[in-house]
Design a protein around this motif. Structure first.
Motif, PDB file in Angstrom:
ATOM      1  N   THR A 185       0.869  -1.178   0.000  1.00  0.00           N
ATOM      2  CA  THR A 185       0.000   0.000   0.000  1.00  0.00           C
ATOM      3  C   THR A 185       0.903   1.224   0.000  1.00  0.00           C
ATOM      4  OG1 THR A 185      -1.643  -1.207   1.268  1.00  0.00           O
ATOM      5  CG2 THR A 185      -1.808   1.203   1.290  1.00  0.00           C
ATOM      6  N   LYS A 186       0.636   2.152  -0.915  1.00  0.00           N
ATOM      7  CA  LYS A 186       1.474   3.347  -1.019  1.00  0.00           C
ATOM      8  C   LYS A 186       0.816   4.568  -0.390  1.00  0.00           C
ATOM      9  CE  LYS A 186       3.698   1.547  -5.093  1.00  0.00           C
ATOM     10  NZ  LYS A 186       3.500   1.329  -6.487  1.00  0.00           N
ATOM     11  N   LYS A 187      -0.508   4.576  -0.348  1.00  0.00           N
ATOM     12  CA  LYS A 187      -1.225   5.700   0.278  1.00  0.00           C
ATOM     13  C   LYS A 187      -1.527   5.305   1.720  1.00  0.00           C
ATOM     14  CE  LYS A 187      -3.268   7.500  -3.914  1.00  0.00           C
ATOM     15  NZ  LYS A 187      -4.498   7.812  -4.656  1.00  0.00           N
ATOM     16  N   LEU A 188      -0.721   5.818   2.620  1.00  0.00           N
ATOM     17  CA  LEU A 188      -0.816   5.420   4.022  1.00  0.00           C
ATOM     18  C   LEU A 188      -1.333   6.535   4.910  1.00  0.00           C
ATOM     19  CD1 LEU A 188       2.642   3.647   4.418  1.00  0.00           C
ATOM     20  CD2 LEU A 188       0.422   2.577   4.073  1.00  0.00           C
ATOM     21  N   ILE A 189      -1.991   6.132   5.966  1.00  0.00           N
ATOM     22  CA  ILE A 189      -2.326   7.065   7.034  1.00  0.00           C
ATOM     23  C   ILE A 189      -1.137   7.033   7.977  1.00  0.00           C
ATOM     24  CG2 ILE A 189      -3.854   7.462   8.993  1.00  0.00           C
ATOM     25  CD1 ILE A 189      -6.016   6.069   7.122  1.00  0.00           C
ATOM     26  N   THR A 190      -0.486   8.164   8.123  1.00  0.00           N
ATOM     27  CA  THR A 190       0.699   8.243   8.980  1.00  0.00           C
ATOM     28  C   THR A 190       0.422   9.184  10.143  1.00  0.00           C
ATOM     29  OG1 THR A 190       1.653  10.052   7.679  1.00  0.00           O
ATOM     30  CG2 THR A 190       2.271   7.800   7.044  1.00  0.00           C
TER      31      THR A 190
ATOM     32  N   ASP B  97      -5.571  10.724  21.332  1.00  0.00           N
ATOM     33  CA  ASP B  97      -6.980  10.862  20.963  1.00  0.00           C
ATOM     34  C   ASP B  97      -7.134  10.984  19.447  1.00  0.00           C
ATOM     35  OD1 ASP B  97      -7.756  10.726  23.607  1.00  0.00           O
ATOM     36  OD2 ASP B  97      -7.936  12.897  23.854  1.00  0.00           O
ATOM     37  N   HIS B  98      -6.231  11.743  18.826  1.00  0.00           N
ATOM     38  CA  HIS B  98      -6.225  11.881  17.357  1.00  0.00           C
ATOM     39  C   HIS B  98      -5.953  10.522  16.705  1.00  0.00           C
ATOM     40  CE1 HIS B  98      -5.368  13.538  13.391  1.00  0.00           C
ATOM     41  NE2 HIS B  98      -4.204  12.917  13.411  1.00  0.00           N
ATOM     42  N   VAL B  99      -4.991   9.789  17.239  1.00  0.00           N
ATOM     43  CA  VAL B  99      -4.649   8.466  16.713  1.00  0.00           C
ATOM     44  C   VAL B  99      -5.861   7.536  16.819  1.00  0.00           C
ATOM     45  CG1 VAL B  99      -3.212   6.404  17.039  1.00  0.00           C
ATOM     46  CG2 VAL B  99      -2.186   8.684  17.218  1.00  0.00           C
TER      47      VAL B  99
ATOM     48  N   LYS C 286     -10.696   2.223  10.064  1.00  0.00           N
ATOM     49  CA  LYS C 286     -10.734   0.765  10.264  1.00  0.00           C
ATOM     50  C   LYS C 286      -9.352   0.132  10.084  1.00  0.00           C
ATOM     51  CE  LYS C 286     -15.529   0.485   9.031  1.00  0.00           C
ATOM     52  NZ  LYS C 286     -16.488   0.395   7.998  1.00  0.00           N
ATOM     53  N   ILE C 287      -8.359   0.750  10.748  1.00  0.00           N
ATOM     54  CA  ILE C 287      -6.997   0.213  10.739  1.00  0.00           C
ATOM     55  C   ILE C 287      -6.569  -0.035  12.182  1.00  0.00           C
ATOM     56  CG2 ILE C 287      -6.317   1.247   8.529  1.00  0.00           C
ATOM     57  CD1 ILE C 287      -4.941   3.503  10.106  1.00  0.00           C
ATOM     58  N   SER C 288      -5.539  -0.843  12.362  1.00  0.00           N
ATOM     59  CA  SER C 288      -5.117  -1.189  13.720  1.00  0.00           C
ATOM     60  C   SER C 288      -3.799  -0.535  14.122  1.00  0.00           C
ATOM     61  CB  SER C 288      -5.008  -2.708  13.862  1.00  0.00           C
ATOM     62  OG  SER C 288      -4.065  -3.200  12.949  1.00  0.00           O
TER      63      SER C 288
ATOM     64  N   ILE D  41       2.746   3.276  15.764  1.00  0.00           N
ATOM     65  CA  ILE D  41       1.765   3.404  16.847  1.00  0.00           C
ATOM     66  C   ILE D  41       0.602   2.466  16.513  1.00  0.00           C
ATOM     67  CG2 ILE D  41       0.568   5.402  15.838  1.00  0.00           C
ATOM     68  CD1 ILE D  41       1.269   5.129  19.581  1.00  0.00           C
ATOM     69  N   SER D  42       0.114   1.766  17.522  1.00  0.00           N
ATOM     70  CA  SER D  42      -0.938   0.771  17.270  1.00  0.00           C
ATOM     71  C   SER D  42      -2.076   0.903  18.281  1.00  0.00           C
ATOM     72  CB  SER D  42      -0.344  -0.634  17.362  1.00  0.00           C
ATOM     73  OG  SER D  42      -0.019  -0.933  18.715  1.00  0.00           O
ATOM     74  N   GLU D  43      -3.136   0.162  18.008  1.00  0.00           N
ATOM     75  CA  GLU D  43      -4.257   0.093  18.958  1.00  0.00           C
ATOM     76  C   GLU D  43      -3.744  -0.354  20.326  1.00  0.00           C
ATOM     77  OE1 GLU D  43      -8.074  -1.474  16.392  1.00  0.00           O
ATOM     78  OE2 GLU D  43      -6.489  -2.902  16.851  1.00  0.00           O
ATOM     79  N   THR D  44      -2.864  -1.337  20.324  1.00  0.00           N
ATOM     80  CA  THR D  44      -2.337  -1.861  21.582  1.00  0.00           C
ATOM     81  C   THR D  44      -1.622  -0.773  22.382  1.00  0.00           C
ATOM     82  OG1 THR D  44      -2.104  -4.038  20.573  1.00  0.00           O
ATOM     83  CG2 THR D  44      -0.865  -3.644  22.602  1.00  0.00           C
ATOM     84  N   ASP D  45      -0.840   0.068  21.708  1.00  0.00           N
ATOM     85  CA  ASP D  45      -0.154   1.170  22.391  1.00  0.00           C
ATOM     86  C   ASP D  45      -1.161   2.131  23.025  1.00  0.00           C
ATOM     87  OD1 ASP D  45       2.365   0.193  21.496  1.00  0.00           O
ATOM     88  OD2 ASP D  45       2.074   1.235  19.582  1.00  0.00           O
ATOM     89  N   CYS D  46      -2.240   2.405  22.313  1.00  0.00           N
ATOM     90  CA  CYS D  46      -3.281   3.297  22.829  1.00  0.00           C
ATOM     91  C   CYS D  46      -4.009   2.665  24.007  1.00  0.00           C
ATOM     92  CB  CYS D  46      -4.274   3.652  21.713  1.00  0.00           C
ATOM     93  SG  CYS D  46      -3.532   4.604  20.366  1.00  0.00           S
ATOM     94  N   ILE D  47      -4.299   1.380  23.902  1.00  0.00           N
ATOM     95  CA  ILE D  47      -4.986   0.670  24.986  1.00  0.00           C
ATOM     96  C   ILE D  47      -4.098   0.618  26.233  1.00  0.00           C
ATOM     97  CG2 ILE D  47      -5.822  -1.616  25.698  1.00  0.00           C
ATOM     98  CD1 ILE D  47      -6.986  -1.845  22.831  1.00  0.00           C
TER      99      ILE D  47
END
Length: 155
Positions: free
Chosen positions: A28-33, A41-43, A51-53, A68-74
């Protein structure tokens, strides 16, 4: 009469027939960074709405500096509640991201990438060229490649 080098002329069709499906063909070349100064909160908002992890963290030169991941936020949410801290203290990507990031080469064969996924138990790898983030390959991308390969070889 000179000696000819066998490396001078290559049959380009030969590589195609020997199953050279590369990471760059499916990444994938178009990434959400994310930026290190972004709030968690923004993340969280972007992870849910897209719908990304997780996603790569880049600096202003688009160099990969973390993930940065869902796990880091949790973990942050859990630690905030456990230590009775307000949820906005230490609330930046820079403080919670993973900085030891394993990357993958864009020229790696997709089947070798599958092995790397199995051995690492990771769901995605950033693709970096000269220090700059150029894409990301996920387990789902490898599955898509395998379906396309199967469709093309079973004709």
């Amino acid at each position: 009469m000179g000696i000819k080098s066998f490396q001078g002329k290559r049959d380009t069709s030969q590589g195609k027939e020997s199953v050279q499906i590369l990471v760059s063909d499916y990444m994938t070349k178009k990434l959400i960074t994310f930026k290190p100064e972004d709030s968690l909160d923004h993340v969280i908002h972007l992870l849910i709405s897209n719908k990304i992890s997780g996603g790569p963290v880049v600096n202003d030169q688009n160099e990969l500096i973390g993930i940065i991941s869902e796990t880091d936020c949790i973990k942050h949410i859990s630690e905030s509640k456990y230590y009775n801290m307000p949820s906005d203290s230490n609330n930046t990507v820079a403080k919670k991201m993973i900085t030891n990031v394993d990357t993958i080469d864009k020229d790696m064969n997709i089947f070798d990438a599958a092995t790397k996924f199995i051995n690492s138990k990771r769901r995605r790898f950033p693709v970096v060229e000269n220090g700059k983030l150029i894409g990301q390959i996920s387990q789902k991308d490898v599955l898509k490649a395998s379906l396309n390969f199967k469709a093309n070889t079973c004709k």
